[in-house]
Design a protein around this motif. Structure first.
Motif, PDB file in Angstrom:
ATOM      1  N   ILE A  82      -6.903  -0.151  -3.980  1.00 14.04           N
ATOM      2  CA  ILE A  82      -7.425  -1.354  -3.712  1.00 14.04           C
ATOM      3  C   ILE A  82      -6.526  -2.516  -3.673  1.00 14.04           C
ATOM      4  N   ILE A  83      -6.448  -3.292  -2.501  1.00 14.09           N
ATOM      5  CA  ILE A  83      -5.460  -4.442  -2.457  1.00 14.09           C
ATOM      6  C   ILE A  83      -6.177  -5.798  -2.425  1.00 14.09           C
ATOM      7  N   LEU A  84      -5.793  -6.485  -3.398  1.00 18.69           N
ATOM      8  CA  LEU A  84      -6.588  -7.892  -3.415  1.00 18.69           C
ATOM      9  C   LEU A  84      -5.341  -9.043  -3.145  1.00 18.69           C
ATOM     10  N   ALA A 111       1.004  -1.284  -0.063  1.00 17.83           N
ATOM     11  CA  ALA A 111       0.075  -0.108  -0.017  1.00 17.83           C
ATOM     12  C   ALA A 111       0.840   1.386  -0.001  1.00 17.83           C
ATOM     13  N   GLY A 112       2.161   0.925   0.114  1.00 20.52           N
ATOM     14  CA  GLY A 112       3.120   2.050   0.022  1.00 20.52           C
ATOM     15  C   GLY A 112       3.167   2.909   1.431  1.00 20.52           C
ATOM     16  N   GLY A 115       1.483  -1.867  -6.810  1.00 21.68           N
ATOM     17  CA  GLY A 115       2.534  -2.660  -6.145  1.00 21.68           C
ATOM     18  C   GLY A 115       2.052  -4.018  -6.107  1.00 21.68           C
ATOM     19  N   ILE A 116       3.070  -4.774  -5.812  1.00 26.07           N
ATOM     20  CA  ILE A 116       2.755  -6.229  -5.603  1.00 26.07           C
ATOM     21  C   ILE A 116       3.660  -6.970  -4.576  1.00 26.07           C
ATOM     22  N   LEU A 150      -7.092   1.070   0.910  1.00 29.49           N
ATOM     23  CA  LEU A 150      -6.239   2.098   1.674  1.00 29.49           C
ATOM     24  C   LEU A 150      -6.876   3.293   1.754  1.00 29.49           C
ATOM     25  N   VAL A 151      -7.217   3.923   2.797  1.00 29.60           N
ATOM     26  CA  VAL A 151      -8.199   5.115   2.978  1.00 29.60           C
ATOM     27  C   VAL A 151      -7.280   6.088   3.598  1.00 29.60           C
ATOM     28  N   ASP A 152      -7.536   7.600   2.959  1.00 29.84           N
ATOM     29  CA  ASP A 152      -7.051   8.721   3.698  1.00 29.84           C
ATOM     30  C   ASP A 152      -7.743   9.238   5.081  1.00 29.84           C
ATOM     31  N   ASP A 153      -7.488  10.265   5.629  1.00 26.60           N
ATOM     32  CA  ASP A 153      -7.911  10.557   6.654  1.00 26.60           C
ATOM     33  C   ASP A 153      -9.537  11.043   6.671  1.00 26.60           C
TER      34      ASP A 153
END
Length: 279
Positions: free
Chosen positions: A142-144, A54-55, A170-171, A132-135
């Motif tokens: 979206i992470i799968l 997610a960085g 990313g992966i 992954l959400v911000d404040d």
């Protein structure tokens, strides 16, 4: 000179048996005592992988378990997706995203996957993904969960997409048995970094376009791992499966048609303590 009882075969056998029993009890007790800690470490390790893809984790940084869990619960929101319809749902028979274990449910119900080159064996009706959400609770990525067969066994990991449902962010893999220096290069930061910005689909199409090939060119190709043709092919196969019609394809098609997703359900009660293994 008469031999002592300690020299008799019976005594030696009994003594050896006693030593074995004591050692067995010691090993068993240690395993039981450490089981909870081992489970926690395995959970935190997967959480780190999700945070990394997610960085949110800097390379080389090793945050403590408490910091990982806090960041995970603050920025990652689990969601349940019906793979056939692509709909995000609040729960499965009253079980929410935090507790639901898709692959365990699939195996218990013997929900086998259709024949596929990734050799995925079980396919849940409902899978778990992460936002992954911000404040402001806006979805940024979206992470799968992904899995598939490489050279020596299954690779388990996560693929991150931007909120457009097309662009790869990313992966990462958290479990595999590939050969170090060859297929094991799926862990190489440089190779993983080469996925960033690639496109999973052609523009306006639901057909999976991303592939791992030699001499990669363009936005739909990633360079193959040197000396690891079968592992590279395995990564392509799992992309085709999990981004395709039997995996998250229907869900991602909705994202592309309707725009960035929004969190479904009560985010405060959905924070996961344990990322599910597999889809």
């Amino acid at each position: 000179m008469a031999s002592s009882k300690k020299d008799s075969p019976g005594y030696i056998a009994a003594f050896a048996l006693g030593v074995c029993l004591v050692c067995s009890l010691g090993v068993s007790s240690t395993a039981i005592f450490l089981a909870d800690r081992q489970d926690e470490n395995a959970t935190v390790d997967r959480q780190k992988k999700v945070l990394a893809v997610a960085g949110l984790l800097k390379p080389g940084k090793e945050p403590g378990n408490a910091e990982v869990q806090s960041l995970f619960e603050e920025r990652l929101v689990p969601q349940l997706v019906n793979l056939k319809t692509g709909e995000v749902i609040a729960d499965v028979e009253g079980i929410g995203p935090a507790e639901y274990e898709p692959m365990k449910a699939a195996k218990a119900a013997k929900l086998t996957a259709p024949a596929n080159e990734a050799k995925v064996r079980f396919l849940p009706e409902v899978s778990k993904i992460y936002y992954l959400v911000d404040d402001k609770r806006q979805v940024k990525k979206i992470i799968l969960p992904i899995e598939g067969y490489g050279l020596w066994g299954f690779l388990y990991g996560y693929l991150a997409l931007e909120s457009d449902g097309v662009t790869i962010s990313g992966i990462t893999y958290y479990k595999h048995a590939e050969t170090p220096g060859l297929g094991g290069e799926v862990d190489n930061p440089t190779w993983k970094g080469s996925w960033k910005g690639k496109k999973a689909f052609d523009e306006g199409s639901n057909e999976v376009a991303i592939a791992v090939v030699k001499n990669a060119q363009g936005e739909h190709q990633v360079d193959a791992l040197s000396g690891a043709t079968i592992t590279s092919r395995g990564v392509t196969n799992m992309m085709n499966f999990w981004l395709g019609e039997h995996g998250f394809g229907p869900y991602l098609a909705k994202v592309r048609d309707q725009g960035p997703p929004t969190v479904v359900g009560d985010a405060a009660s959905n924070n996961p303590s344990k990322p599910a293994e597999g889809a």
